[in-house]
Design an enzyme around this catalytic site. Structure first.
Site, PDB file in Angstrom:
ATOM      1  N   GLY A  59       0.768  -1.142  -0.076  1.00  0.00           N
ATOM      2  CA  GLY A  59       0.010   0.079  -0.016  1.00  0.00           C
ATOM      3  C   GLY A  59       0.858   1.261  -0.050  1.00  0.00           C
ATOM      4  O   GLY A  59       0.851   1.966  -0.996  1.00  0.00           O
ATOM      5  N   GLY A 119       1.443  -7.122   2.519  1.00  0.00           N
ATOM      6  CA  GLY A 119       1.391  -8.507   2.961  1.00  0.00           C
ATOM      7  C   GLY A 119       1.009  -9.460   2.293  1.00  0.00           C
ATOM      8  O   GLY A 119       1.642 -10.713   2.110  1.00  0.00           O
TER       9      GLY A 119
HETATM   10  P1  ADP Z   1       3.141  -1.406   2.873  1.00  0.00           P
HETATM   11  O1  ADP Z   1       1.963  -0.728   2.932  1.00  0.00           O
HETATM   12  O2  ADP Z   1       3.941  -0.967   1.608  1.00  0.00           O
HETATM   13  O3  ADP Z   1       3.107  -2.876   2.763  1.00  0.00           O
HETATM   14  P2  ADP Z   1       3.907  -1.214   5.567  1.00  0.00           P
HETATM   15  O4  ADP Z   1       2.592  -0.645   6.025  1.00  0.00           O
HETATM   16  O5  ADP Z   1       4.456  -2.240   6.208  1.00  0.00           O
HETATM   17  O6  ADP Z   1       4.231  -1.271   4.031  1.00  0.00           O
HETATM   18  O7  ADP Z   1       4.797  -0.041   5.897  1.00  0.00           O
HETATM   19  C1  ADP Z   1       4.877   1.300   5.591  1.00  0.00           C
HETATM   20  C2  ADP Z   1       4.946   2.269   6.475  1.00  0.00           C
HETATM   21  O8  ADP Z   1       6.262   1.955   7.302  1.00  0.00           O
HETATM   22  C3  ADP Z   1       4.915   3.593   6.240  1.00  0.00           C
HETATM   23  O9  ADP Z   1       3.781   4.467   6.749  1.00  0.00           O
HETATM   24  C4  ADP Z   1       6.229   4.186   6.760  1.00  0.00           C
HETATM   25  O10 ADP Z   1       6.024   5.470   7.405  1.00  0.00           O
HETATM   26  C5  ADP Z   1       6.516   3.303   7.899  1.00  0.00           C
HETATM   27  N1  ADP Z   1       7.984   3.212   8.263  1.00  0.00           N
HETATM   28  C6  ADP Z   1       8.916   2.828   7.456  1.00  0.00           C
HETATM   29  N2  ADP Z   1      10.297   2.865   8.176  1.00  0.00           N
HETATM   30  C7  ADP Z   1       9.847   3.326   9.491  1.00  0.00           C
HETATM   31  C8  ADP Z   1      10.653   3.788  10.604  1.00  0.00           C
HETATM   32  N3  ADP Z   1      11.845   3.595  10.523  1.00  0.00           N
HETATM   33  N4  ADP Z   1      10.103   4.067  11.828  1.00  0.00           N
HETATM   34  C9  ADP Z   1       8.552   4.247  11.630  1.00  0.00           C
HETATM   35  N5  ADP Z   1       7.715   3.933  10.682  1.00  0.00           N
HETATM   36  C10 ADP Z   1       8.519   3.619   9.649  1.00  0.00           C
HETATM   37  C1  3PG Z   2      -2.879  -3.224   3.211  1.00  0.00           C
HETATM   38  O1  3PG Z   2      -3.127  -2.170   3.070  1.00  0.00           O
HETATM   39  O2  3PG Z   2      -1.921  -4.125   3.327  1.00  0.00           O
HETATM   40  C2  3PG Z   2      -4.174  -4.303   3.028  1.00  0.00           C
HETATM   41  O3  3PG Z   2      -5.302  -3.415   2.773  1.00  0.00           O
HETATM   42  C3  3PG Z   2      -4.581  -5.076   4.267  1.00  0.00           C
HETATM   43  O4  3PG Z   2      -4.807  -4.205   5.585  1.00  0.00           O
HETATM   44  P1  3PG Z   2      -4.676  -5.075   6.730  1.00  0.00           P
HETATM   45  O5  3PG Z   2      -3.143  -5.563   6.994  1.00  0.00           O
HETATM   46  O6  3PG Z   2      -5.016  -3.938   8.035  1.00  0.00           O
HETATM   47  O7  3PG Z   2      -5.561  -6.086   6.738  1.00  0.00           O
HETATM   48 MG    MG Z   3       1.201  -0.059   4.541  1.00  0.00          MG
END
Ligand code: ADP
Ligand code: 3PG
Ligand code: MG
Length: 393
Positions: A350, A373
């Site tokens: 995302g 994920g």
């Molecule tokens: P994705 O949505 O691409 O699957 P995640 O939701 O796991 O990825 O992670 C993205 C989030 O991680 C972003 O909102 C970013 O601000 C946060 N993030 C990345 N590095 C750090 C950090 N060192 N400390 C806090 N938040 C972080």
């Molecule tokens: C995501 O942004 O990774 C999906 O919409 C799933 O969201 P969730 O991790 O809150 O289930």
């Molecule tokens: Mg995310």
């Protein structure tokens, strides 16, 4: 290879369709990025060509079964008419008397967006009654919510079991890409994992180690690894409950001879806001109240070197808090290193997809997935509940 049921496999003509999409793009009442919404348009357009009426349903955020106004999907209902060039209605709820009655009156070509599914506890619990209420709104179920396909929730599994069902165009495209990547990735194959959904994602890293030649860790995920190794990460985001997993992964990478790269330096600040500029520090020299918000330049160089030697690169999770430009440098650098390489380059997530999209870089990668994920679990070889119910028997 298992095949998914597709839009061509079911009778859609003139049907009322429950279309599960992933519009988890609203934060504090604002749309962070339109990428996932645009990715849902091909299926919507196809259904309109089939004379369908469409009930769009999605979750947003993690409101934990309660109504949280800032997590409402209303902003997406305002965006959709602009993207589709037609009216889209918004229902204040996703189930209930009023919703059922209004759904009755939908005619071919009508589109409505339901309110956040996760405002009801029945969604995440995959509650049978809740799933039945959703299923009763429509005649056919289509899942195009690739980013939520790893969740066994009412709208991703429960409803599918109650109606004729198929995968939408996005789910199909994503699934085909990851199947290819899983079974014949050009080697060496490097995965870069960052981001903040640590407990979700750390779970599948051991499986991922069976498939990759190198694993590079950044973001808050890296903070957890560094802390597990005994570094004092001060006020950084760290998941203590995942220390055991982190150490297990470090050990497994050694046994499997997978190259594991962890940060040697980070960018820190004492506060999180757009005024901070950040300081570069080695990982064993964080001061009181420091928060590690990006990986440092030495680590970036090490990442660049491994990426340059790879023929397949998969990246999920921003390497820092990339929403703030001071902590987006490593993610920006990685994006450019990836697009200038000849490797197969796949980005997922995302926030990560939003990051490359808002930098106008998305089209330069081999593929940008809407799932974080979900794509990681697929690549780790896990069976995903939302996929399993859509497979051809
Ligand atoms: P994705 O949505 O691409 O699957 P995640 O939701 O796991 O990825 O992670 C993205 C989030 O991680 C972003 O909102 C970013 O601000 C946060 N993030 C990345 N590095 C750090 C950090 N060192 N400390 C806090 N938040 C972080
Ligand atoms: C995501 O942004 O990774 C999906 O919409 C799933 O969201 P969730 O991790 O809150 O289930
Ligand atoms: Mg995310």
């Amino acid at each position: 290879m298992n095949k998914l049921l597709t839009l061509q496999d079911i009778d859609l003509h003139n049907k009322k369709v429950f279309l599960r999409v992933d519009y988890n793009v609203v934060s504090n009442g604002k749309i962070i990025d339109e990428f996932r919404v645009r990715a849902s348009l091909p299926t919507i357009k196809y259904l309109l060509e089939q004379n369908c009426s469409i009930i769009l349903a999605s979750h947003n955020g993690r409101p934990e079964g309660k109504v949280v106004e800032s997590m409402s999907l209303r902003p997406v209902a305002r965006l959709l008419p602009r993207l589709l060039n037609r009216d889209v209605a918004f229902f204040d709820d996703c189930v209930g008397e009023e919703v059922s009655q209004e759904a009755e009156y939908l005619r071919a070509g009508d589109i409505v967006l339901l309110e956040n599914l996760r405002f009801h506890p029945g969604e995440e619990a995959n509650d049978k009654t809740f799933a039945t209420q959703l299923a009763n709104l429509a005649e056919v179920y289509i899942n195009d919510a690739f980013a939520a396909i790893h969740r066994a929730h009412a709208s991703t599994v429960g409803v599918a079991k109650l109606l004729p069902h198929a995968a939408g165009k996005l789910v199909q495209k994503e699934y085909d890409t990851f199947e290819m990547l899983m079974h014949k990735p050009p080697r060496p194959y490097t995965a870069i994992i960052g981001g903040a959904k640590i407990s979700d994602k750390i779970e599948v890293l051991d499986e991922l180690l069976k498939h990759v030649d190198a694993l590079l860790i950044g973001g808050a995920m890296a903070n957890t690894f560094l802390a597990a190794l005994g570094n004092t990460m001060q006020k950084s985001l760290v998941e203590k409950s995942n220390f055991v997993d982190a150490l297990k992964i470090i050990k497994l990478a050694k046994t499997k001879k997978v190259k594991l790269v962890l940060p040697t330096d980070v960018i820190v600040a004492k506060k999180i806001d757009s005024k901070q500029r950040g300081r570069i520090v080695p990982i064993d020299q964080l001061e009181k109240d420091d928060i590690a918000l990006d990986i440092g330049p030495d680590t970036m160089k090490a990442f660049d070197k491994t990426v340059a030697e790879s023929n397949t690169v998969f990246w999920n999770g921003t390497l820092g808090m990339a929403e703030l430009s001071a902590f987006a440098k490593a993610s920006d650098n990685l994006a450019h290193t990836m697009i200038s390489s000849d490797a197969q380059t796949i980005v997922g997530g995302g926030d990560t997809a939003a990051f490359v999209d808002t930098q106008d870089l998305a089209e330069h990668f081999s593929f940008v997935s809407t799932g974080g994920g979900a794509s990681l679990e697929l690549l780790a070889g896990k069976k995903l509940p939302g996929i399993e119910v859509l497979l051809k028997k």
